[in-house]
Design an enzyme around this catalytic site. Structure first.
Site, short mmCIF file in Angstrom:
data_model
loop_
_atom_site.label_atom_id
_atom_site.label_comp_id
_atom_site.label_asym_id
_atom_site.label_seq_id
_atom_site.Cartn_x
_atom_site.Cartn_y
_atom_site.Cartn_z
N HIS A 115 0.82 -1.22 0.00
CA HIS A 115 0.00 0.00 0.00
C HIS A 115 0.85 1.27 0.00
CE1 HIS A 115 0.52 -0.28 4.50
NE2 HIS A 115 0.56 1.04 4.38
N ASP A 145 0.17 -7.80 1.52
CA ASP A 145 0.51 -6.38 1.54
C ASP A 145 2.02 -6.16 1.57
OD1 ASP A 145 0.04 -3.64 1.47
OD2 ASP A 145 -0.14 -3.45 3.65
N SER A 219 4.97 2.30 8.03
CA SER A 219 4.62 1.12 7.23
C SER A 219 5.81 0.67 6.39
CB SER A 219 3.44 1.45 6.32
OG SER A 219 2.27 1.66 7.06
#
Length: 370
Positions: A115, A145, A219
């Site tokens: 993402h 992901d 992230s």
């Protein structure tokens, strides 16, 4: 009696005097107290600087830019129009996404979250030592992901790997990343849970949960043990405000490495698939059927899938695969995904009151819809 007490007292005093003389003349006979060691014994590790130093150089800042182009009317190119109305309207707009990444291989391969680099036209990374470079996408696995990037920079520091299987609830962990583009930042917490699934973030979930502060920009960064080993890739936070609320999730490094190796070798991750949708068995059905080993309730079968060709129908109860009991739909998906496509498995099925074994040839899991 008094003579005996006086006799003993004389020898005690004589012994203490002798010990004093020995310590005065030979101070090395009595080891000096290590206050720092004592502090560690009572309070645990004083500093995690060595753990950070071993991994921090492998953590990079990731800047993913999406260029949105729009059509411009030819009138904006007319010199007379521009003379009266100023420069033409920009034909493109650049939107940036911020994240982190971890150098996993000395050849220049990095891991980050899918993402973070979604729809990116340009990806730039900044290393711990200040070097910058463009990075290209090797492959993406939206089911976990994860994304693999490649840089041409040399002399890269690779993070040392730990064993997520040895991680225990209560272990001290460190999160390293680039929150809010502050630059590399380290936060500390503990492991709150392991094997966390049914979160609804990815298809294959086996997260390490931590209360170490993880914020936007973290992230793709590193989750590190107190011993300085990489144990996870920080992926998500559970938050109502968008900031850290003490629930962060990281993908275990062994799963991340497997995804990376398959993407590098095949361009995508190869997983087994039989084409079923299942749900947890209701407790009343378990009690009525006396299913000690548990099982899953088949609620849908994709037409033309391996399960469909094997005769599986909605309403069947699948209790095992190759003799292994099935505990939940997620457990079943994970088990099947690790089976090489083309392999024939034996599925134990309960249909009504009849138990039967069905042979299913596993196929490769289709690519997810984008």
């Amino acid at each position: 009696m008094d003579k005996h007490v006086k006799f003993i007292a004389q020898y005690v005093i004589l012994g203490l005097a002798g010990a004093f003389v020995l310590l005065y003349l030979f101070p090395g006979l009595y080891p000096a107290r290590d206050d720092s060691a004592a502090g560690r014994g009572r309070e645990g590790t004083v500093s995690y600087s060595e753990a950070v130093a071993g991994v921090a150089p492998a953590v990079v800042n990731v800047y993913a830019t999406h260029i949105k182009r729009r059509a411009v009317h030819p009138l904006f190119h007319d010199p007379l129009f521009r003379r009266f109305f100023g420069p033409r309207v920009p034909a493109e707009r650049r939107n940036s996404n911020l994240g982190s990444g971890v150098i996993m291989d000395g050849r220049g391969y990095l891991l980050t979250n899918a993402h973070v680099i979604k729809n990116a036209d340009e990806i730039r990374i900044t290393l711990y030592d200040g070097r910058q470079s463009l990075a290209r996408v090797v492959g993406v696995d939206t089911d976990t992901d994860l994304a693999v990037l490649k840089t041409d920079l040399e002399n890269l520091h690779v993070a040392p790997y730990g064993d997520p299987g040895r991680v225990r609830v209560g272990d001290v962990v460190l999160a390293i990343g680039n929150p809010y583009d502050f630059g590399q930042t380290v936060t500390q917490g503990i492991v709150s849970a392991t094997g966390r699934n049914r979160v609804g973030i990815t298809t294959f979930e086996n997260f390490i949960q931590t209360d170490a502060d993880i914020n936007p920009g973290n992230s793709g960064g590193a989750l590190v043990s107190a011993q300085g080993n990489l144990i996870g890739i920080n992926t998500a936070i559970i938050s109502s405000s968008g900031g850290s609320q003490g629930i962060g999730l990281a993908i275990p490094v062994d799963l991340a490495l497997d995804v990376m190796k398959q993407i590098i070798e095949y361009g995508h991750v190869i997983r087994g698939w039989i084409g079923i949708e299942a749900q947890i068995m209701p407790q009343d059905i378990i009690d009525v059927l006396d299913l000690e080993r548990g099982g899953i309730l088949i609620v849908a079968v994709l037409r033309g899938s391996p399960a469909d060709r094997a005769g599986i129908v909605p309403g069947d109860i699948m209790t095992g695969i190759n003799g292994m009991p099935l505990h939940s739909p997620q457990h079943t998906i994970n088990m099947i995904s690790r089976i090489q496509p083309g392999t024939v498995i034996n599925a134990e099925i309960l249909r009504g009151w009849e138990t039967q074994t069905v042979n299913i040839q596993v196929a490769e899991r289709p690519a997810p819809m984008q």
